[in-house]
Design an enzyme around this catalytic site. Structure first.
Site, PDB file in Angstrom:
ATOM      1  CG  PHE A 127      -6.004  -1.659   2.467  1.00 30.75           C
ATOM      2  CD1 PHE A 127      -6.154  -0.593   3.339  1.00 30.75           C
ATOM      3  CD2 PHE A 127      -6.910  -2.704   2.540  1.00 30.75           C
ATOM      4  CE1 PHE A 127      -7.197  -0.566   4.272  1.00 30.75           C
ATOM      5  CE2 PHE A 127      -7.953  -2.698   3.449  1.00 30.75           C
ATOM      6  CZ  PHE A 127      -8.091  -1.631   4.324  1.00 30.75           C
TER       7      PHE A 127
ATOM      8  CG  ASP B  18       4.892  -3.079  -2.386  1.00 31.51           C
ATOM      9  OD1 ASP B  18       4.790  -3.306  -3.605  1.00 31.51           O
ATOM     10  OD2 ASP B  18       3.929  -3.114  -1.604  1.00 31.51           O
TER      11      ASP B  18
ATOM     12  N   GLY C 230       2.108  -9.149   0.679  1.00 27.83           N
ATOM     13  CA  GLY C 230       2.171  -8.933  -0.763  1.00 27.83           C
ATOM     14  C   GLY C 230       1.481 -10.052  -1.517  1.00 27.83           C
ATOM     15  CB  ALA C 231      -0.976 -11.433  -2.582  1.00 24.56           C
TER      16      ALA C 231
ATOM     17  CE1 TYR D  48      -6.126 -13.053  -3.795  1.00 21.56           C
ATOM     18  CE2 TYR D  48      -8.375 -13.605  -3.187  1.00 21.56           C
ATOM     19  CZ  TYR D  48      -7.142 -13.091  -2.860  1.00 21.56           C
ATOM     20  OH  TYR D  48      -6.917 -12.637  -1.582  1.00 21.56           O
TER      21      TYR D  48
ATOM     22  CE  LYS E 138      -3.883 -14.434  -1.171  1.00 24.78           C
ATOM     23  NZ  LYS E 138      -2.652 -13.978  -0.490  1.00 24.78           N
TER      24      LYS E 138
ATOM     25  CE  LYS F 203      -7.653  -3.851  -2.344  1.00 28.10           C
ATOM     26  NZ  LYS F 203      -7.891  -4.593  -1.084  1.00 28.10           N
TER      27      LYS F 203
END
Length: 329
Positions: free
Chosen positions: A19, A39, A79-80, A150, A154, A187
């Site tokens: 996105f 990607d 990216g993640a 998550y 970060k 998503k």
């Protein structure tokens, strides 16, 4: 030499099939950058025309070698693993900490700028209705800190970057709030809640919210604003470090419902259900934008009109999609 042209500066964008990554690719290209889109999934042709596309992870060895050799002036790492429901610590550590650190090391070796996506989720639950500054994640009087693995990953990356590089390399971490816009439908439940509500209203579906959240407020930021900010960071050198990136303009769920009703011109079907995660729910998010605005030329806070305008545009996008589907297009 007369008539010769200098090659365009090149930027590597990871997560380019996603996105925010897709919008970043387009914004960089429109700003005059040559773009390599990376990607683990195929990058849609509509996202990266006239761009080089590489299928691979962020730590793809040939890409790191090109980076160290000076091919790229900058890397924008979008990216993640972005799911807040992911529970595998090893998986999160690899994708959200180790891989970006490999990119950061290669950038430091070559002198390239490293810009990466962090998250406002590192602050967790905010105890008071204030705009939260970047150093608040360690202040228990302001917030709880990360509420899930998550968010922990970060924050771990932010701390690793500060500890390893400080001001000794060119890097910027951006703590996104609730980014919304076109292109996040894939998503599912991980799409921004504002997008989910707008899409449901555009399709005339029942909207479901937790009963205790109508006065809860979130800081929503249009994805186009995020992409513009990234391009501005590529153009203007700022002090290395972590910066909040949102609108700084909290909007309540009650206001979102008002917008949905206004955009649709119809009465909404809203169902309020008990909140099963009330003890760890974020009833308030608002990013203090002063640090980023203070270092970027022309920086200004988003206004509620900007957020509403972005919401109206996204609603029309969903409405057109739904009408085309109904017409068999």
């Amino acid at each position: 030499m007369t008539g010769s042209t200098r090659p365009r500066p090149e930027v590597l964008v990871t997560g380019a099939a996603g996105f925010v990554g897709g919008h970043t690719v387009r914004a960089c290209r429109e700003a005059g950058w040559a773009v390599t889109a990376l990607d683990v999934r195929e990058v849609p042709a509509a996202t990266a025309p006239a761009s080089d596309c590489v299928l691979g992870r962020a730590d793809h060895a040939p890409v790191l070698a090109d980076l160290r050799a000076g091919r790229y002036a900058a890397v924008v790492h979008q990216g993640a693993i972005s799911s807040t429901l992911e529970s595998d610590r090893a998986k999160l550590q690899d994708a959200n900490v180790r891989q970006p650190l490999a990119l950061a090391e290669a950038c430091a070796d070559s002198g390239a700028l490293f810009v990466y996506a962090s998250s406002h989720s590192v602050y967790g639950t905010i105890h008071r209705r204030i705009a939260v500054a970047e150093d608040s994640e360690e202040d228990a009087s302001v917030c709880t800190g990360p509420l899930n693995r998550y968010a922990e990953s970060k924050l771990a990356l932010d701390r690793e970057m500060a500890g390893r590089y400080g001001s000794g390399a060119a890097w910027v971490g951006l703590r996104y709030t609730n980014v919304f816009g076109t292109g996040e439908e894939h998503k599912g439940q991980m799409a921004s809640i504002i997008s989910q509500l707008l899409r449901g209203a555009a399709q005339g579906r029942r909207l479901t919210l937790f009963a205790d959240t109508l006065k809860a407020c979130r800081d929503y930021v249009p994805v186009e604003s995020v992409a513009r900010t990234v391009v501005a960071l590529l153009r203007h050198q700022v002090p290395s470090g972590v910066y909040n990136l949102g609108s700084g303009c909290p909007v309540s769920f009650a206001t979102l419902l008002e917008w949905c009703a206004e955009f649709s011109g119809a009465e909404l079907d809203v169902r309020l259900v008990p909140n099963p995660v009330a003890d760890r729910y974020q009833y308030w998010t608002c990013a203090d934008q002063s640090r980023l605005q203070g270092v970027l030329p022309g920086g200004r806070p988003e206004l509620i009109e900007d957020v509403r305008s972005g919401a109206a545009t996204l609603f029309r996008h969903f409405q057109e999609q739904w009408q085309q589907r109904a017409n068999g297009c």
